[in-house]
Design a protein around this motif. Structure first.
Motif, PDB file in Angstrom:
ATOM      1  N   PRO A  47      36.070  15.643  65.226  1.00 30.47           N
ATOM      2  CA  PRO A  47      36.114  15.504  66.875  1.00 30.47           C
ATOM      3  C   PRO A  47      37.498  16.419  67.169  1.00 30.47           C
ATOM      4  O   PRO A  47      37.527  16.614  68.440  1.00 30.47           O
ATOM      5  N   TYR A  48      38.360  17.025  65.977  1.00 31.49           N
ATOM      6  CA  TYR A  48      39.477  17.688  66.733  1.00 31.49           C
ATOM      7  C   TYR A  48      39.178  19.063  66.392  1.00 31.49           C
ATOM      8  O   TYR A  48      39.510  20.084  67.307  1.00 31.49           O
ATOM      9  N   CYS A  49      38.559  19.596  65.274  1.00 27.77           N
ATOM     10  CA  CYS A  49      38.335  21.116  65.174  1.00 27.77           C
ATOM     11  C   CYS A  49      36.918  21.487  65.132  1.00 27.77           C
ATOM     12  O   CYS A  49      36.803  22.779  65.096  1.00 27.77           O
ATOM     13  N   GLY A  50      35.985  20.389  65.181  1.00 30.80           N
ATOM     14  CA  GLY A  50      34.565  20.900  65.310  1.00 30.80           C
ATOM     15  C   GLY A  50      34.163  21.198  63.742  1.00 30.80           C
ATOM     16  O   GLY A  50      33.025  22.053  63.643  1.00 30.80           O
ATOM     17  N   GLU A  51      34.763  20.851  62.675  1.00 33.37           N
ATOM     18  CA  GLU A  51      34.512  21.220  61.327  1.00 33.37           C
ATOM     19  C   GLU A  51      33.000  20.309  60.947  1.00 33.37           C
ATOM     20  O   GLU A  51      32.975  19.219  61.543  1.00 33.37           O
ATOM     21  N   ASP A  52      32.006  21.123  60.406  1.00 30.58           N
ATOM     22  CA  ASP A  52      30.701  20.468  59.852  1.00 30.58           C
ATOM     23  C   ASP A  52      30.923  19.833  58.605  1.00 30.58           C
ATOM     24  O   ASP A  52      31.080  20.385  57.538  1.00 30.58           O
ATOM     25  N   LEU A  53      31.112  18.368  58.708  1.00 32.81           N
ATOM     26  CA  LEU A  53      31.799  17.631  57.667  1.00 32.81           C
ATOM     27  C   LEU A  53      30.395  17.537  56.659  1.00 32.81           C
ATOM     28  O   LEU A  53      30.992  17.047  55.374  1.00 32.81           O
ATOM     29  N   THR A 196      39.951  17.730  87.435  1.00 31.80           N
ATOM     30  CA  THR A 196      38.750  18.523  87.490  1.00 31.80           C
ATOM     31  C   THR A 196      38.497  19.146  86.499  1.00 31.80           C
ATOM     32  O   THR A 196      39.295  19.976  86.022  1.00 31.80           O
ATOM     33  N   LEU A 197      37.359  18.944  85.759  1.00 34.83           N
ATOM     34  CA  LEU A 197      36.867  19.929  84.593  1.00 34.83           C
ATOM     35  C   LEU A 197      36.409  21.229  84.986  1.00 34.83           C
ATOM     36  O   LEU A 197      35.944  21.433  86.022  1.00 34.83           O
ATOM     37  N   ARG A 198      36.512  21.949  83.997  1.00 38.37           N
ATOM     38  CA  ARG A 198      35.865  23.391  84.064  1.00 38.37           C
ATOM     39  C   ARG A 198      34.317  23.387  83.961  1.00 38.37           C
ATOM     40  O   ARG A 198      33.788  22.372  83.560  1.00 38.37           O
ATOM     41  N   ALA A 199      33.741  24.435  84.396  1.00 41.20           N
ATOM     42  CA  ALA A 199      32.135  24.408  84.343  1.00 41.20           C
ATOM     43  C   ALA A 199      31.780  24.314  82.835  1.00 41.20           C
ATOM     44  O   ALA A 199      30.430  23.871  82.622  1.00 41.20           O
ATOM     45  N   ASP A 200      32.476  24.484  81.982  1.00 39.06           N
ATOM     46  CA  ASP A 200      32.068  24.567  80.545  1.00 39.06           C
ATOM     47  C   ASP A 200      32.651  23.489  79.776  1.00 39.06           C
ATOM     48  O   ASP A 200      32.949  23.389  78.496  1.00 39.06           O
ATOM     49  N   GLU A 201      33.214  22.439  80.427  1.00 39.73           N
ATOM     50  CA  GLU A 201      34.064  21.068  79.890  1.00 39.73           C
ATOM     51  C   GLU A 201      33.034  19.859  80.165  1.00 39.73           C
ATOM     52  O   GLU A 201      32.634  19.808  81.328  1.00 39.73           O
ATOM     53  N   ILE A 255      35.270  17.735  75.912  1.00 37.66           N
ATOM     54  CA  ILE A 255      34.807  18.912  74.981  1.00 37.66           C
ATOM     55  C   ILE A 255      34.613  20.125  75.556  1.00 37.66           C
ATOM     56  O   ILE A 255      34.250  20.281  76.711  1.00 37.66           O
ATOM     57  N   TRP A 256      34.920  21.254  75.047  1.00 41.69           N
ATOM     58  CA  TRP A 256      34.896  22.643  75.549  1.00 41.69           C
ATOM     59  C   TRP A 256      33.570  23.094  75.028  1.00 41.69           C
ATOM     60  O   TRP A 256      33.524  23.370  73.705  1.00 41.69           O
ATOM     61  N   ASP A 257      32.520  23.587  75.650  1.00 43.02           N
ATOM     62  CA  ASP A 257      31.268  24.196  75.280  1.00 43.02           C
ATOM     63  C   ASP A 257      30.929  25.492  75.704  1.00 43.02           C
ATOM     64  O   ASP A 257      30.137  25.536  76.541  1.00 43.02           O
ATOM     65  N   PRO A 258      31.489  26.461  75.483  1.00 40.75           N
ATOM     66  CA  PRO A 258      31.329  27.742  76.326  1.00 40.75           C
ATOM     67  C   PRO A 258      29.965  28.511  76.080  1.00 40.75           C
ATOM     68  O   PRO A 258      29.663  29.045  76.570  1.00 40.75           O
ATOM     69  N   GLU A 259      29.448  28.141  74.702  1.00 39.10           N
ATOM     70  CA  GLU A 259      28.303  28.688  74.359  1.00 39.10           C
ATOM     71  C   GLU A 259      27.113  27.734  75.090  1.00 39.10           C
ATOM     72  O   GLU A 259      25.824  28.349  75.140  1.00 39.10           O
ATOM     73  N   ASP A 261      25.587  25.215  73.813  1.00 34.00           N
ATOM     74  CA  ASP A 261      24.690  24.929  72.554  1.00 34.00           C
ATOM     75  C   ASP A 261      25.093  23.454  72.139  1.00 34.00           C
ATOM     76  O   ASP A 261      24.691  23.015  71.131  1.00 34.00           O
ATOM     77  N   ARG A 262      25.858  22.496  73.031  1.00 37.42           N
ATOM     78  CA  ARG A 262      26.372  21.368  72.473  1.00 37.42           C
ATOM     79  C   ARG A 262      26.825  21.231  71.143  1.00 37.42           C
ATOM     80  O   ARG A 262      26.933  20.321  70.507  1.00 37.42           O
ATOM     81  N   ARG A 263      27.739  22.253  70.841  1.00 38.08           N
ATOM     82  CA  ARG A 263      28.532  22.357  69.744  1.00 38.08           C
ATOM     83  C   ARG A 263      30.004  22.859  69.820  1.00 38.08           C
ATOM     84  O   ARG A 263      30.427  23.566  69.205  1.00 38.08           O
ATOM     85  N   GLY A 264      30.585  22.410  71.014  1.00 39.15           N
ATOM     86  CA  GLY A 264      31.825  22.595  71.531  1.00 39.15           C
ATOM     87  C   GLY A 264      33.045  22.094  70.719  1.00 39.15           C
ATOM     88  O   GLY A 264      32.699  21.375  69.493  1.00 39.15           O
ATOM     89  N   GLN A 265      34.070  22.309  71.157  1.00 40.43           N
ATOM     90  CA  GLN A 265      35.356  21.862  70.594  1.00 40.43           C
ATOM     91  C   GLN A 265      36.264  21.035  71.317  1.00 40.43           C
ATOM     92  O   GLN A 265      36.165  21.159  72.491  1.00 40.43           O
ATOM     93  N   ALA A 266      36.969  20.050  70.772  1.00 44.44           N
ATOM     94  CA  ALA A 266      37.791  19.175  71.566  1.00 44.44           C
ATOM     95  C   ALA A 266      39.050  19.976  72.294  1.00 44.44           C
ATOM     96  O   ALA A 266      39.578  20.588  71.529  1.00 44.44           O
ATOM     97  N   VAL A 267      39.116  19.618  73.641  1.00 45.66           N
ATOM     98  CA  VAL A 267      40.248  20.080  74.355  1.00 45.66           C
ATOM     99  C   VAL A 267      41.179  19.025  74.955  1.00 45.66           C
ATOM    100  O   VAL A 267      41.918  19.130  75.742  1.00 45.66           O
ATOM    101  N   SER A 268      41.108  17.660  74.261  1.00 42.26           N
ATOM    102  CA  SER A 268      41.635  16.698  74.860  1.00 42.26           C
ATOM    103  C   SER A 268      41.908  15.858  73.413  1.00 42.26           C
ATOM    104  O   SER A 268      40.882  15.734  72.540  1.00 42.26           O
TER     105      SER A 268
END
Length: 279
Positions: A47-53, A196-201, A255-259, A261-268
């Motif tokens: 949940p912190y760095c998005g590493e595929d465990l 307020t969250l951004r459009a990709d959060e 979660i920040w998901d700019p792509e 694809d529901r594989r974003g990274q945690a921003v909190s």
């Protein structure tokens, strides 16, 4: 020593299951191999760095150890080629046997007596005896031992984690340890908006429990963007939870998901983990 949160019995430190009522007290934890932060056992993605465990990793330490062992064997053979040994190594050529060379020298005269007047006795004549000298020419050869040429492999550059832009969400309800009964009972997860969250959060809702096979289920159940609107736990979770331990744990992370694809990274940071019981 601490008390069981269900039956109140005294339990020793380090115990994960209450010896009186059998309830599981805490989840086991481990560290993410990428960011080295503490996470719960059973997660598929950090949940912190998005590493595929769940991804298999190449055992570089084992490969490096085998390469070093092979290089040591080659060096031992190369050194042994220049040392006298009682046996012949398979990679070292034996010295060739000497090949005789025949050299013929011109004949040398053998002195004889001075000739005398002929008599009835025959006079001895000079005889020539060739002298043969044998010399040996030895040319030692040593088999070349080829050592491997090391290859520089560039190391993988780790991905920089995304900076945390928001504080951890604050959970509102249900309260930690609250109990519910009946499959039709509405259970709504509420938390306090961080702004307020951004459009990709997104707000990521994670739920963990033991299923009917007493296997740990730890997964993301929803991504929501509406601040202040709760998420309702469906009746399907009531039917799937274990009969021995009907407890659920939940947690919220931004979660920040700019792509997209529901594989974003945690921003909190993740919120606190709360538990409720659904009988």
């Amino acid at each position: 020593m601490e008390n069981c949160r269900w039956c109140g019995a005294r339990i020793p430190e380090g115990t994960t299951v209450c010896p009186d009522c059998g309830v599981r007290l805490r989840r086991e934890a481990k560290r993410c191999p990428s960011c080295k932060r503490g996470i719960r056992v059973g997660l598929a993605i950090c949940p912190y760095c998005g590493e595929d465990l769940a991804r298999r990793r190449i055992p570089w330490k084992l490969i490096a150890s085998l390469g070093g062992l092979a290089l040591a064997v080659v060096l031992i053979y190369a050194i042994a080629a220049f040392l006298p040994l009682p046996i012949n190594l398979p990679l070292i050529a034996a010295p060739p046997s000497p090949t005789p060379t025949e050299v013929i020298l011109p004949p040398t005269a053998t002195p004889t007596e001075t000739p005398r007047p002929p008599t009835a006795t025959p006079t001895a004549t000079a005889t020539f005896t060739p002298v043969i000298t044998i010399t040996a020419t030895i040319t030692p050869t040593v088999a070349a031992v080829q050592s491997p040429v090391p290859t520089n492999t560039p190391a993988a550059t780790p991905t920089e984690p995304v900076a945390l832009r928001h504080p951890a969400p604050r959970l509102i309800s249900p309260a930690d340890g609250e109990e519910f009964s009946g499959s039709g009972t509405p259970i709504e997860l509420r938390w306090e908006a961080v702004g307020t969250l951004r459009a990709d959060e997104w707000y990521e809702i994670r739920l963990s429990y033991l299923n009917k096979n007493d296997e740990l289920v730890d997964r993301v159940v929803a991504w929501v963007r509406n601040d202040g609107i709760p998420w309702r736990v469906g009746e399907s979770y009531y039917d799937d939870v274990s009969l021995n331990e009907r407890t659920f744990e939940w947690q919220i992370t931004i979660i920040w998901d700019p792509e997209g694809d529901r594989r974003g990274q945690a921003v909190s940071p993740p919120s606190e983990t709360r538990m409720f019981r659904w009988e």
